[in-house]
Design an enzyme around this catalytic site. Structure first.
Site: not given
Ligand code: IPE
Ligand code: MG
Length: 229
Positions: A2, A4, A6, A15, A19, A47, A51, A113, A173, A186
């Site tokens: 999470d 990317n 930001r 954005r 990615h 997730s 979408w 792996l 979360r 953990e």
């Molecule tokens: C996670 O980064 C990557 C994917 C869900 C593909 P985000 O895209 O959720 O980045 P933020 O949370 O907006 O910074």
């Molecule tokens: Mg995110």
């Protein structure tokens, strides 16, 4: 993975640049796991809720997925990595589904792996689907079924339960990831954004894990007396 978006925003980039950088880090993480002898790496890439993002971002994520498969599978294979994709793949483009199935077949004999990508995945979806599949295959289980009955129908049935869960990007979360399997895992949360989560950050997470005491419901004293009981 999470953060990317930001990461990109902080740099006044779109954005998607986050990615793209995120895929690079993924590569670094696979390398780090191979070097450290980690046998299972499972990444939450997309997730079932993702979408809902703007259409162009979703399209770009899919393109990145296709490109990564086209460019990386050969190298993963050479390095002994077995690739699997878990999740509901039905809504994906035929091209992407084809690449996934080719990659899974090509790497099926690799054992160094186990790299698993969760795409259009949700923990609740997984459990629900497993129950339905179990009941279809074994209708007599309707009366009563056990946890171990169900486990062989879950997407991660090939792997032990995870030792360590890492979430980058500051949120604390699970967000519907491997709900069943994380029962005793953990948890490690870090504010570091995914594109900044390099090998040094990974090692910090491992050190944090090594300092935990995994009791699985027992007491500390029991662990000292009989560590493997
Ligand atoms: C996670 O980064 C990557 C994917 C869900 C593909 P985000 O895209 O959720 O980045 P933020 O949370 O907006 O910074
Ligand atoms: Mg995110």
């Amino acid at each position: 993975m999470d953060g990317n978006g930001r990461w990109a925003k902080k740099r006044f980039l779109p954005r998607v640049a986050g990615h793209v950088k995120g895929v690079e880090l993924l590569r670094e993480m696979v390398r780090a796991c191979l070097e450290r002898g980690v046998q299972y790496l499972t990444l939450f890439a997309f997730s079932s809720e993702n979408w809902r993002r703007p259409q162009d971002e979703v399209t770009l994520l899919m393109q990145l997925f296709v490109k990564a498969l086209e460019q990386e599978v050969e190298k993963l294979d050479r390095n002994g990595v077995r690739l699997r994709v878990i999740g509901d793949l039905a809504p994906f483009e035929p091209r992407l589904r084809e690449l996934i199935s080719q990659a899974e077949k090509k790497t099926a004999d690799n054992t160094r792996l186990d790299l698993t990508i969760a795409a259009n995945y949700g923990g609740r979806w997984d459990i629900t689907r497993a129950v339905n599949q179990m009941l279809a295959a074994q209708p007599e289980k309707r009366e009563a079924w056990s946890e171990s009955d169900l486990e062989s129908y879950l997407s991660m049935s090939f792997a032990p339960e995870p030792d360590l869960f890492i979430r980058t990007g500051g949120e604390q979360r699970i967000s519907n990831f491997l709900l069943w399997q994380l029962a005793y895992t953990e948890l490690y949360f870090t504010p570091t954004l995914w594109p900044d989560f390099d090998t040094a950050e990974f090692d910090k997470a491992i050190v944090s894990y090594q300092q935990r005491e995994r009791r699985f419901g027992r007491t500390s004293e029991q662990l000292i007396e009989k560590p493997n009981a």
